[in-house]
Design an enzyme around this catalytic site. Structure first.
Site, PDB file in Angstrom:
ATOM      1  N   ARG A   1       1.645 -22.860  73.438  1.00  0.00           N
ATOM      2  CA  ARG A   1       2.383 -22.169  72.370  1.00  0.00           C
ATOM      3  C   ARG A   1       2.795 -20.465  72.686  1.00  0.00           C
ATOM      4  NH1 ARG A   1       1.539 -25.228  67.769  1.00  0.00           N
ATOM      5  NH2 ARG A   1       2.972 -24.083  66.874  1.00  0.00           N
TER       6      ARG A   1
ATOM      7  N   ARG B   1       5.431 -17.139  67.995  1.00  0.00           N
ATOM      8  CA  ARG B   1       3.949 -16.711  67.508  1.00  0.00           C
ATOM      9  C   ARG B   1       3.780 -15.255  67.932  1.00  0.00           C
ATOM     10  NH1 ARG B   1      -0.456 -21.309  67.870  1.00  0.00           N
ATOM     11  NH2 ARG B   1      -0.062 -21.945  65.605  1.00  0.00           N
TER      12      ARG B   1
ATOM     13  N   ARG C   1      14.025 -14.793  65.460  1.00  0.00           N
ATOM     14  CA  ARG C   1      13.578 -15.939  64.340  1.00  0.00           C
ATOM     15  C   ARG C   1      14.252 -15.218  62.924  1.00  0.00           C
ATOM     16  NH1 ARG C   1      10.513 -17.340  60.076  1.00  0.00           N
ATOM     17  NH2 ARG C   1       9.439 -19.495  60.240  1.00  0.00           N
TER      18      ARG C   1
ATOM     19  N   ASP D   1       9.616 -28.449  68.414  1.00  0.00           N
ATOM     20  CA  ASP D   1       8.205 -28.708  67.835  1.00  0.00           C
ATOM     21  C   ASP D   1       8.309 -30.291  67.792  1.00  0.00           C
ATOM     22  OD1 ASP D   1       6.400 -27.200  66.003  1.00  0.00           O
ATOM     23  OD2 ASP D   1       6.481 -29.478  65.103  1.00  0.00           O
TER      24      ASP D   1
ATOM     25  N   TYR E   1       0.930 -36.841  60.960  1.00  0.00           N
ATOM     26  CA  TYR E   1       1.833 -36.335  60.046  1.00  0.00           C
ATOM     27  C   TYR E   1       2.840 -37.173  59.100  1.00  0.00           C
ATOM     28  CZ  TYR E   1       0.609 -31.834  62.161  1.00  0.00           C
ATOM     29  OH  TYR E   1      -0.298 -30.817  62.737  1.00  0.00           O
TER      30      TYR E   1
HETATM   31  O1  CP3 Z   1       4.483 -24.113  72.984  1.00  0.00           O
HETATM   32  C1  CP3 Z   1       5.446 -23.415  72.890  1.00  0.00           C
HETATM   33  O2  CP3 Z   1       5.407 -22.370  72.935  1.00  0.00           O
HETATM   34  C2  CP3 Z   1       6.610 -24.135  72.641  1.00  0.00           C
HETATM   35  C3  CP3 Z   1       6.947 -24.614  71.243  1.00  0.00           C
HETATM   36  C4  CP3 Z   1       5.963 -25.347  70.322  1.00  0.00           C
HETATM   37  C5  CP3 Z   1       5.898 -25.249  68.759  1.00  0.00           C
HETATM   38  N1  CP3 Z   1       5.222 -26.176  68.109  1.00  0.00           N
HETATM   39  C6  CP3 Z   1       6.696 -24.173  68.145  1.00  0.00           C
HETATM   40  C7  CP3 Z   1       6.388 -23.858  66.741  1.00  0.00           C
HETATM   41  C8  CP3 Z   1       5.095 -26.357  70.710  1.00  0.00           C
HETATM   42  C9  CP3 Z   1       4.706 -27.029  71.934  1.00  0.00           C
HETATM   43  C10 CP3 Z   1       4.640 -26.858  69.348  1.00  0.00           C
HETATM   44  C11 CP3 Z   1       3.721 -28.006  69.391  1.00  0.00           C
HETATM   45  C12 CP3 Z   1       3.337 -28.512  68.015  1.00  0.00           C
HETATM   46  N2  CP3 Z   1       3.657 -28.654  66.892  1.00  0.00           N
HETATM   47  C13 CP3 Z   1       1.940 -29.113  67.939  1.00  0.00           C
HETATM   48  C14 CP3 Z   1       1.144 -29.357  69.014  1.00  0.00           C
HETATM   49  C15 CP3 Z   1       0.493 -28.432  69.698  1.00  0.00           C
HETATM   50  C16 CP3 Z   1      -0.698 -27.705  68.910  1.00  0.00           C
HETATM   51  O3  CP3 Z   1      -0.799 -26.581  68.455  1.00  0.00           O
HETATM   52  O4  CP3 Z   1      -1.651 -28.623  68.625  1.00  0.00           O
HETATM   53  C17 CP3 Z   1       1.614 -29.180  66.558  1.00  0.00           C
HETATM   54  C18 CP3 Z   1       0.440 -29.700  65.977  1.00  0.00           C
HETATM   55  C19 CP3 Z   1       2.745 -28.858  65.635  1.00  0.00           C
HETATM   56  C20 CP3 Z   1       3.192 -28.871  64.500  1.00  0.00           C
HETATM   57  C21 CP3 Z   1       3.175 -27.543  63.781  1.00  0.00           C
HETATM   58  N3  CP3 Z   1       4.514 -26.788  64.059  1.00  0.00           N
HETATM   59  C22 CP3 Z   1       2.346 -26.724  63.063  1.00  0.00           C
HETATM   60  C23 CP3 Z   1       0.918 -27.341  62.425  1.00  0.00           C
HETATM   61  C24 CP3 Z   1       3.049 -25.737  62.712  1.00  0.00           C
HETATM   62  C25 CP3 Z   1       2.601 -24.662  61.732  1.00  0.00           C
HETATM   63  C26 CP3 Z   1       1.533 -23.704  62.180  1.00  0.00           C
HETATM   64  C27 CP3 Z   1       1.507 -23.170  63.731  1.00  0.00           C
HETATM   65  O5  CP3 Z   1       1.329 -23.805  64.489  1.00  0.00           O
HETATM   66  O6  CP3 Z   1       2.363 -22.078  64.021  1.00  0.00           O
HETATM   67  C28 CP3 Z   1       4.313 -25.568  63.399  1.00  0.00           C
HETATM   68  C29 CP3 Z   1       5.107 -24.477  63.522  1.00  0.00           C
HETATM   69  C30 CP3 Z   1       5.663 -23.954  64.650  1.00  0.00           C
HETATM   70  N4  CP3 Z   1       5.894 -24.558  65.809  1.00  0.00           N
HETATM   71  C31 CP3 Z   1       5.753 -22.649  65.041  1.00  0.00           C
HETATM   72  C32 CP3 Z   1       6.264 -22.375  66.269  1.00  0.00           C
HETATM   73  C33 CP3 Z   1       6.488 -21.346  67.115  1.00  0.00           C
HETATM   74  C34 CP3 Z   1       5.462 -21.337  64.173  1.00  0.00           C
HETATM   75  C35 CP3 Z   1       6.640 -21.411  62.825  1.00  0.00           C
HETATM   76  C36 CP3 Z   1       7.215 -20.233  62.917  1.00  0.00           C
HETATM   77  O7  CP3 Z   1       7.718 -19.543  63.771  1.00  0.00           O
HETATM   78  O8  CP3 Z   1       7.655 -20.053  61.636  1.00  0.00           O
END
Ligand code: CP3
Length: 343
Positions: A25, A29, A38, A75, A152
């Site tokens: 991640r 973030r 964003r 994602d 999910y």
């Molecule tokens: O790793 C990286 O930096 C690449 C980008 C990436 C995102 N999501 C961007 C994202 C990756 C590899 C993911 C994977 C992901 N997404 C997982 C598996 C990894 C893990 O953390 O267990 C899961 C379970 C998700 C589902 C998901 N997406 C959730 C639960 C959320 C909300 C909470 C959070 O984790 O921030 C997201 C949103 C998300 N995906 C964001 C980002 C940068 C934040 C959203 C935003 O910017 O508003």
């Protein structure tokens, strides 16, 4: 050819001058520079589906943090969407599926994703990143593991227990296997498209592995991860199954090169369970990065010492938390880069 191919050599179990480091991640973030892009995109989904912007935030951590790999900004939930089950990303709350899967008819309505048609924006973003990186570091592609995506799609969003999804495994195994197989076929096609578009290694995130019992994990998750590993042949693969300490011995036989460890897993015990042929990735508790720089350095060095130099990729035990100071992340990265194993 890569100027810095430490990640790929470590994944192959080859000799390295130093251990490579990146963060799950890392794209998004934590960086104010990410939040600025964003804002410009007006939301997460718009950002993820605009290749130029997704490429920009993919490269940010390489430039600003000095990590040894880029991971494509996207994602795991783009797969249900491509199968016909769209999601929305709610500010501060995370992803939500307005429709969920309840019946066999719902499963039958879903398609096996055609990534060229529905996920072309990810391919475009990968191509832009590849060209802009110009071989500086390898590029990681990724997807969710079928069980985590299934969770999910049944649950409709995040959950502490994912009890609806687990209930489906116990009460309707036939539906469960049918949906898991559709997700698996979609994911194989998707990851192969990522490889064709420039991904040098792919990671499979099984974020909700740890809520299954060992028996459920062997029945409903590992066989599908195995199919994916067998179906994506031309690049190394990393499997990160958060919480699945109980499955490490079984994971020894997965046709993948790297296994991700979370911070609950003991490093030496995990090496023993996984045998001599797997590279390990992990596993600092992300919360260590809330502490002062001296503590971060000490904890990171202790972790590296336990991992050893060969067959190691330094990372956190899960994704970096949004409120962690990027300067503290740099302390972690620089400690790995400066660490000498003979000291
Ligand atoms: O790793 C990286 O930096 C690449 C980008 C990436 C995102 N999501 C961007 C994202 C990756 C590899 C993911 C994977 C992901 N997404 C997982 C598996 C990894 C893990 O953390 O267990 C899961 C379970 C998700 C589902 C998901 N997406 C959730 C639960 C959320 C909300 C909470 C959070 O984790 O921030 C997201 C949103 C998300 N995906 C964001 C980002 C940068 C934040 C959203 C935003 O910017 O508003």
């Amino acid at each position: 050819m890569h100027k810095n191919d430490l990640l790929l050599r470590a994944a192959a179990g080859q000799d390295v001058e130093r251990v490579p480091v990146w963060l799950m991640r890392q794209a998004g973030r934590i960086l104010p520079e990410y939040r600025a892009v964003r804002e410009k995109a007006k939301g997460f989904i718009q950002l993820a589906t605009t290749p130029e912007l997704a490429a920009e935030v993919t490269i940010q951590p390489v430039d600003l943090l000095g990590v040894d790999a880029a991971i494509i900004f996207s994602d795991i939930l783009v797969i249900p969407e491509a199968m016909g089950l769209p999601y929305v990303m709610e500010e501060k709350k995370g992803p939500h599926f307005p429709e969920t899967v309840k019946t066999m008819a719902d499963v039958d309505k879903l398609r096996v994703a055609d990534p060229e048609e529905h996920l072309h924006y990810v391919a475009s973003a990968l191509r832009i990143v590849k060209s802009e990186l110009n071989g500086r570091v390898p590029l990681i592609g990724f997807a969710g593991a079928p069980w985590t995506i299934f969770a999910y799609m049944i649950e409709g969003g995040g959950s502490k227990t994912f009890s609806k999804a687990k209930k489906m495994l116990y009460t309707n195994p036939e539906l469960s296997h049918k949906l898991l197989q559709k997700i698996t076929e979609s994911t194989i096609a998707y990851l192969n498209m990522q490889v064709r578009s420039g991904a040098d290694l792919v990671q499979i995130f099984d974020s909700w592995a740890g809520i299954l019992s060992p028996a459920q994990y062997s029945t409903f998750s590992l066989p599908y991860i195995k199919q994916i590993c067998e179906g994506v042949t031309s690049v190394p693969k990393t499997v990160f199954a958060k919480g699945a300490f109980f499955a490490l011995e079984e994971m020894q036989n997965l046709p993948c090169q790297v296994i991700g460890l979370d911070w609950n897993m003991r490093i030496q015990e995990s090496r023993k369970s996984l045998g001599p042929h797997k590279t390990l990735q992990g596993n600092l508790d992300p919360c260590v990065l809330y502490s002062d720089p001296a503590t971060i350095k000490k904890e990171t060095e202790a972790m590296l010492k336990e991992f050893g130099k060969r067959g190691t990729i330094a990372n956190l035990g899960h994704g970096v938390y949004p409120d962690i100071d990027p300067e503290h992340v740099k302390v972690f990265i620089n400690t790995v880069k400066e660490y000498r194993f003979d000291q």
